[in-house]
Design an enzyme around this catalytic site. Structure first.
Site, mmCIF file in Angstrom:
data_model
loop_
_atom_site.group_PDB
_atom_site.id
_atom_site.type_symbol
_atom_site.label_atom_id
_atom_site.label_comp_id
_atom_site.label_asym_id
_atom_site.label_seq_id
_atom_site.Cartn_x
_atom_site.Cartn_y
_atom_site.Cartn_z
ATOM 1 N N LYS A 195 3.898 4.058 5.919
ATOM 2 C CA LYS A 195 2.538 4.440 6.339
ATOM 3 C C LYS A 195 2.249 3.646 7.598
ATOM 4 O O LYS A 195 1.278 2.889 7.704
ATOM 5 C CB LYS A 195 1.565 4.135 5.184
ATOM 6 C CG LYS A 195 0.165 4.650 5.380
ATOM 7 C CD LYS A 195 0.029 6.162 5.253
ATOM 8 C CE LYS A 195 -1.395 6.586 5.587
ATOM 9 N NZ LYS A 195 -1.529 8.040 5.806
ATOM 10 N N ASP A 251 7.305 4.125 -6.484
ATOM 11 C CA ASP A 251 6.823 4.345 -7.844
ATOM 12 C C ASP A 251 6.168 5.720 -7.937
ATOM 13 O O ASP A 251 6.458 6.512 -8.841
ATOM 14 C CB ASP A 251 5.813 3.242 -8.205
ATOM 15 C CG ASP A 251 5.246 3.424 -9.600
ATOM 16 O OD1 ASP A 251 6.037 3.700 -10.522
ATOM 17 O OD2 ASP A 251 4.013 3.293 -9.779
ATOM 18 N N ASP A 255 7.809 9.585 -9.546
ATOM 19 C CA ASP A 255 7.189 10.381 -10.613
ATOM 20 C C ASP A 255 6.992 11.824 -10.148
ATOM 21 O O ASP A 255 7.235 12.776 -10.877
ATOM 22 C CB ASP A 255 5.816 9.805 -11.010
ATOM 23 C CG ASP A 255 5.907 8.841 -12.186
ATOM 24 O OD1 ASP A 255 6.962 8.193 -12.328
ATOM 25 O OD2 ASP A 255 4.930 8.732 -12.953
HETATM 26 C C1 IPM Z 1 8.177 2.375 -13.170
HETATM 27 C C2 IPM Z 1 6.927 2.013 -13.932
HETATM 28 C C3 IPM Z 1 6.623 0.539 -13.706
HETATM 29 C C4 IPM Z 1 6.350 0.346 -12.233
HETATM 30 C C5 IPM Z 1 5.474 -0.020 -14.557
HETATM 31 C C6 IPM Z 1 5.671 0.233 -16.036
HETATM 32 C C7 IPM Z 1 5.285 -1.501 -14.311
HETATM 33 O O1 IPM Z 1 5.882 2.842 -13.581
HETATM 34 O O2 IPM Z 1 9.226 1.736 -13.397
HETATM 35 O O3 IPM Z 1 8.131 3.296 -12.362
HETATM 36 O O4 IPM Z 1 5.225 0.573 -11.761
HETATM 37 O O5 IPM Z 1 7.286 -0.056 -11.532
HETATM 38 MG MG MG Z 2 6.456 4.468 -12.305
#
Ligand code: IPM
Ligand code: MG
Length: 364
Positions: A195, A251, A255
């Site tokens: 960013k 992170d 996802d």
């Molecule tokens: C991941 C999870 C972790 C993170 C959490 C559970 C601390 O979301 O491994 O992606 O944010 O790294």
């Molecule tokens: Mg995560």
């Protein structure tokens, strides 16, 4: 590093952790039995279960066990019963403690779409077919560890929260080097996500990644802002080969990318440092479905495959596990999260059994 006596620390953790870990170990047993390799598996406590027993999410004994092991396998940590605890003893601290103490700064999250699950993705088949992305997430810096941090009372008498995005040149350089090296073994296409249009730390990130890139003229480097990357992952994910990014952005983007595969229950990860390595599925502890034998164990099983590839020098066996997962899906086995019409809905243990059976056949 091939050893006869490989030490593996196992932390099943909370929620669905123990159920999926059982299936991961089932697969590992098939490998050790068929390959006749000895594995020293030692289980320990980490997360909410450790807090309940000893008042800390990462007891010294667990950290010691992790440090002396060649690799760590982790299920998942966390759950609603620990959410009101002080931040310093929350189950998630166990994960962060392991990551920082083991110095595992490179988190590899491969996003691969199995042909059999094309229909399970919420996106059109034409968009997700053939996707093979490697997300390289920096894991020991950024707002996760930057200081100052905390919530304090300000002069106005009100609470103020602060977290700090911080990266040193060296931290950026070492993750960039890893990412370029990985890109070299793939399609030689690296996208660095930052960013830099708004944050100085990210300007430094871009600068260092560009510098490192000069040593890898065979790899095509592209820079992308994180908001645009979030959009491009949905619009045209096949443009990506390797993505390198920060702890927080990685992170979130991983996802998002997981959903391309149909379910977050499909994504494994490997966290690598100089000496240690930790393998875990990227999904969390999913407390709402814990103990019901419905969780998808495939991300855990695929994490075991990554351990064979990156820590045990058994790339052939790693590929066989991935193949066994593919064949199990082809045979119609589905856990609830990847349910499709006319397929066989099975529980966690049945899915693990089916993969183990296919793996046995492949290893004859
Ligand atoms: C991941 C999870 C972790 C993170 C959490 C559970 C601390 O979301 O491994 O992606 O944010 O790294
Ligand atoms: Mg995560």
């Amino acid at each position: 590093m091939k050893k006869d006596n490989f030490k593996i620390a196992v932390f099943a953790g909370d929620g669905i952790g123990p159920e999926i870990m059982k299936e991961g170990l089932k697969i590992l047993n098939v490998i050790s039995e068929k390959k006749k390799i000895k594995l020293q598996i030692q289980e320990g406590l980490a997360g909410g279960c450790a807090y309940d027993k000893s008042g800390t999410p990462l007891p010294d004994a667990s950290l010691k066990l992790a440090i002396k092991s060649d690799a760590v396998l982790l299920g998942a940590v966390g759950g609603p019963q620990w959410e009101s605890l002080d931040y310093s003893v929350r189950p998630e601290r166990a994960l962060l403690g392991l990551r920082s103490n083991l110095g595992i700064y490179a988190n590899l999250r491969p996003v691969v779409v199995f042909e059999e699950l094309l229909n399970a993705s919420p996106l059109k088949k034409s968009i997700v077919r053939g996707i093979d992305i490697m997300i390289v997430r920096e894991l020991t810096g950024d707002v996760y560890f930057g200081k100052p941090r905390g919530v304090r009372k300000g002069k106005d008498g009100k609470r103020h929260g602060i977290n700090t995005m911080a990266y040193s040149e060296d931290e950026i350089r070492r993750i960039a080097v890893r990412a370029f090296e990985i890109a070299r073994t793939r399609k030689k296409n690296l996208t660095s996500v930052d960013k830099a249009n708004i944050l100085e730390t990210m300007e430094l990130w871009r600068d260092i990644v560009t510098q490192v890139g000069k040593k890898y003229p065979d790899v095509i480097l592209k820079h992308m802002y994180v908001d645009n990357c979030a959009l491009q992952l949905i619009r045209d994910p096949s443009q990506f080969d390797v993505i390198v990014t920060t702890n927080l952005f990685g992170d979130i983007l991983s996802d998002e990318a997981a959903m391309l595969t149909g379910s977050i229950g499909m994504l494994p990860s490997a966290s690598l440092g100089k000496k240690s390595a930790l393998y875990e599925p990227i999904h969390g502890s999913a407390p709402d479905i814990a103990g019901k034998n419905i969780a998808n164990p495939l991300a855990m099983i695929l994490s075991v495959a990554l351990m064979l590839r990156y820590s045990l020098s058994l790339p052939r066996e790693a590929a066989l596990i991935e193949k066994a997962v593919g064949e199990t899906l082809k045979a119609g086995f589905r856990t609830k999260d990847i349910y499709q019409k006319n397929k066989k809905t099975v529980g966690t243990a049945e899915m693990g059994d089916a993969v183990a059976k296919n793996l046995r056949k492949l290893m004859i």
